[in-house]
Design a protein around this motif. Sequence first.
Motif, PDB file in Angstrom:
ATOM      1  N   GLY A  31      -2.468  -5.814  -0.101  1.00  0.00           N
ATOM      2  CA  GLY A  31      -2.402  -4.519   0.884  1.00  0.00           C
ATOM      3  C   GLY A  31      -2.781  -4.570   2.550  1.00  0.00           C
ATOM      4  O   GLY A  31      -3.179  -4.436   3.259  1.00  0.00           O
ATOM      5  N   LYS A  83      -5.290  -2.615   6.909  1.00  0.00           N
ATOM      6  CA  LYS A  83      -5.163  -1.382   5.247  1.00  0.00           C
ATOM      7  C   LYS A  83      -4.146  -0.928   4.769  1.00  0.00           C
ATOM      8  O   LYS A  83      -3.717  -0.206   5.503  1.00  0.00           O
ATOM      9  CB  LYS A  83      -6.578  -1.613   4.746  1.00  0.00           C
ATOM     10  N   HIS A  84      -3.061  -0.852   3.536  1.00  0.00           N
ATOM     11  CA  HIS A  84      -2.407  -0.997   3.542  1.00  0.00           C
ATOM     12  C   HIS A  84      -2.421  -0.710   1.736  1.00  0.00           C
ATOM     13  O   HIS A  84      -2.862  -1.338   0.729  1.00  0.00           O
ATOM     14  CB  HIS A  84      -0.421  -1.793   3.357  1.00  0.00           C
ATOM     15  N   THR A  85      -2.757   0.772   1.691  1.00  0.00           N
ATOM     16  CA  THR A  85      -3.042   1.301   0.214  1.00  0.00           C
ATOM     17  C   THR A  85      -2.205   1.041  -0.918  1.00  0.00           C
ATOM     18  O   THR A  85      -2.671   0.123  -1.969  1.00  0.00           O
ATOM     19  CB  THR A  85      -4.139   2.649   0.147  1.00  0.00           C
ATOM     20  N   GLN A  87       2.434   0.789  -1.332  1.00  0.00           N
ATOM     21  CA  GLN A  87       3.851   0.155  -0.812  1.00  0.00           C
ATOM     22  C   GLN A  87       4.015   0.910   0.336  1.00  0.00           C
ATOM     23  O   GLN A  87       4.554   0.594   1.131  1.00  0.00           O
ATOM     24  CB  GLN A  87       4.310  -0.277  -2.010  1.00  0.00           C
ATOM     25  N   VAL A  91       0.118   2.674   7.160  1.00  0.00           N
ATOM     26  CA  VAL A  91      -1.022   1.570   7.546  1.00  0.00           C
ATOM     27  C   VAL A  91      -2.344   2.453   7.907  1.00  0.00           C
ATOM     28  O   VAL A  91      -2.168   2.659   9.034  1.00  0.00           O
ATOM     29  CB  VAL A  91      -0.403   0.634   8.618  1.00  0.00           C
ATOM     30  N   GLN A  92      -3.443   1.534   7.319  1.00  0.00           N
ATOM     31  CA  GLN A  92      -4.728   2.166   8.608  1.00  0.00           C
ATOM     32  C   GLN A  92      -5.371   0.758   8.863  1.00  0.00           C
ATOM     33  O   GLN A  92      -5.280   0.047   7.878  1.00  0.00           O
ATOM     34  CB  GLN A  92      -5.612   2.370   7.511  1.00  0.00           C
TER      35      GLN A  92
END
Length: 151
Positions: A31, A83-85, A87, A91-92
Amino acid sequence: MQFPPKVHRCATLGLAVCAALALSGCLGYDGDFDRGYQVDEDTLSQVKVGATTKPEALALLGTPSTTSTVGGDAWYYIGQKMKHTLQFMPVQMADQHVLAVYFDKDGKVDRIANYGMQDGKVFDFVSRTTPTGGQEPDFLRNMMGGLFRFT
């Protein structure tokens, strides 16, 4: 209704294969990823204030993300850690940094600064949206008012 054992086994196997294919997209998923320029400390240590010229800095650091257009000569290398918590979640941004290389009037490195999120507010460096006219709340009112105005 009772299915023959062979059909039951084929259906179970088919269901297991479909489930495995559906979940295979999640395997190996990481992620966190980097976007833009990532500072390499070894390369950055080769850039000497007062000695390194623009062509040397370009050879060491590569092409800058952007350059200054007003008030001096500076190159900016912009990088973000994303950060991609999950799927399918948005995105953050987890971290952001800007490596600024300032040059003097002779074209040599004057100073180097590495700005992070703690040095200011987060902003979008590359925005793919352009504001257009007609987005104001009075647009419809203006159109309808002009429609019935005869002069």
